[in-house]
Design an enzyme around this catalytic site. Structure first.
Site, PDB file in Angstrom:
ATOM      1  N   ALA A  53       1.053  -1.105  -0.063  1.00  0.00           N
ATOM      2  CA  ALA A  53      -0.065   0.038  -0.087  1.00  0.00           C
ATOM      3  C   ALA A  53       1.076   1.401  -0.112  1.00  0.00           C
ATOM      4  O   ALA A  53       0.766   2.152   0.834  1.00  0.00           O
ATOM      5  CB  ALA A  53      -1.036  -0.079   1.350  1.00  0.00           C
ATOM      6  N   HIS A  54       1.664   1.250  -0.770  1.00  0.00           N
ATOM      7  CA  HIS A  54       2.695   2.376  -1.074  1.00  0.00           C
ATOM      8  C   HIS A  54       3.415   2.178  -2.293  1.00  0.00           C
ATOM      9  O   HIS A  54       3.092   1.383  -3.149  1.00  0.00           O
ATOM     10  CB  HIS A  54       3.502   2.481   0.009  1.00  0.00           C
ATOM     11  CG  HIS A  54       4.741   1.485  -0.009  1.00  0.00           C
ATOM     12  ND1 HIS A  54       4.634   0.490   1.095  1.00  0.00           N
ATOM     13  CD2 HIS A  54       5.745   1.235  -0.519  1.00  0.00           C
ATOM     14  CE1 HIS A  54       5.818  -0.299   1.094  1.00  0.00           C
ATOM     15  NE2 HIS A  54       6.347   0.062  -0.211  1.00  0.00           N
TER      16      HIS A  54
END
Ligand code: TYD
Length: 140
Positions: A53-54
Site C-alpha cells: 500500500a505504497h
C-alpha cells in the site's frame, strides 16, 4: 527500460539441482539490474492480511517468493497489473513509481525483496491520492 506496470519484468535466476537438493543464485549486474543495497523479507503474514500500500519515488526492487506464493497488484496511475509469484527460481523486477499491494499470501509464504537503496522514508508515497497526483505529473 520501460516504466509503469509494463516495466515489471520477470528474472530467471540461474541455479543447480541434484540429488542433494536445489540451489539458486544471482549476481549483479549479470542477473540483477541494479546493485543490491538492502534486503528485507516478509513472513508470518496472517491469512487475509495484505502489505505494501505504497509506491517508491526512486527505489528499484526485485521480489522473490522464497517459499509459498503471494499476489502483487500494481498500479501506475493509468494501468493495473496483477502478478502472482510462486517460486524461488524467479524474481520480479519492479521499477519506481508503482503503487503496490501484496495479498493472498499462502501459509508459510516468504517474500524476499532486494532493493537498490537503503531505507529512506522520504522515498515512500503512502497516500494513494498523492501517488496518483505524482504519477500524473510524471506523465504530463
Ligand atoms: P512497511 O513499509 O509498513 O512494510 P510493508 O511495505 O511490507 O507493508 O514497514 C513497516 C516498518 O518497518 C516501518 O516502520 C518501516 C520499517 N522498515 C525499515 O525500517 N526498514 C526497511 O527496510 C523496511 C522495508 C521497513
Amino acid at each position: 527500460m520501460r516504466s509503469g506496470v509494463d516495466g515489471c519484468k520477470f528474472l530467471d535466476f540461474p541455479g543447480h539441482a541434484d540429488d542433494r537438493g536445489a540451489l539458486t543464485f544471482m549476481e549483479s549486474p549479470k542477473d540483477l539490474p541494479f546493485d543490491v543495497r538492502r534486503i528485507y523479507y516478509l513472513y508470518d503474514v496472517p491469512a487475509g492480511r495484505s502489505r505494501g500500500a505504497h509506491a517508491h519515488r526512486a527505489l528499484e526492487q526485485v521480489f522473490i517468493a522464497l517459499a509459498g506464493s503471494f499476489t502483487i497488484l500494481f498500479d501506475d496511475g493509468v494501468k493495473q497489473r496483477e502478478i502472482r509469484l510462486d517460486g524461488p527460481r524467479k524474481g520480479l523486477y519492479v521499477p519506481p513509481m508503482l503503487w503496490r499491494d501484496l495479498r493472498d499470501f499462502s501459509p508459510g509464504a516468504i517474500c524476499v525483496v532486494l532493493a537498490s537503496a537503503g531505507y529512506l522514508e522520504s522515498d515512500y508515497i503512502r497516500d494513494h491520492a498523492a501517488f496518483l497526483e505524482a504519477a500524473g505529473a510524471g506523465q504530463r
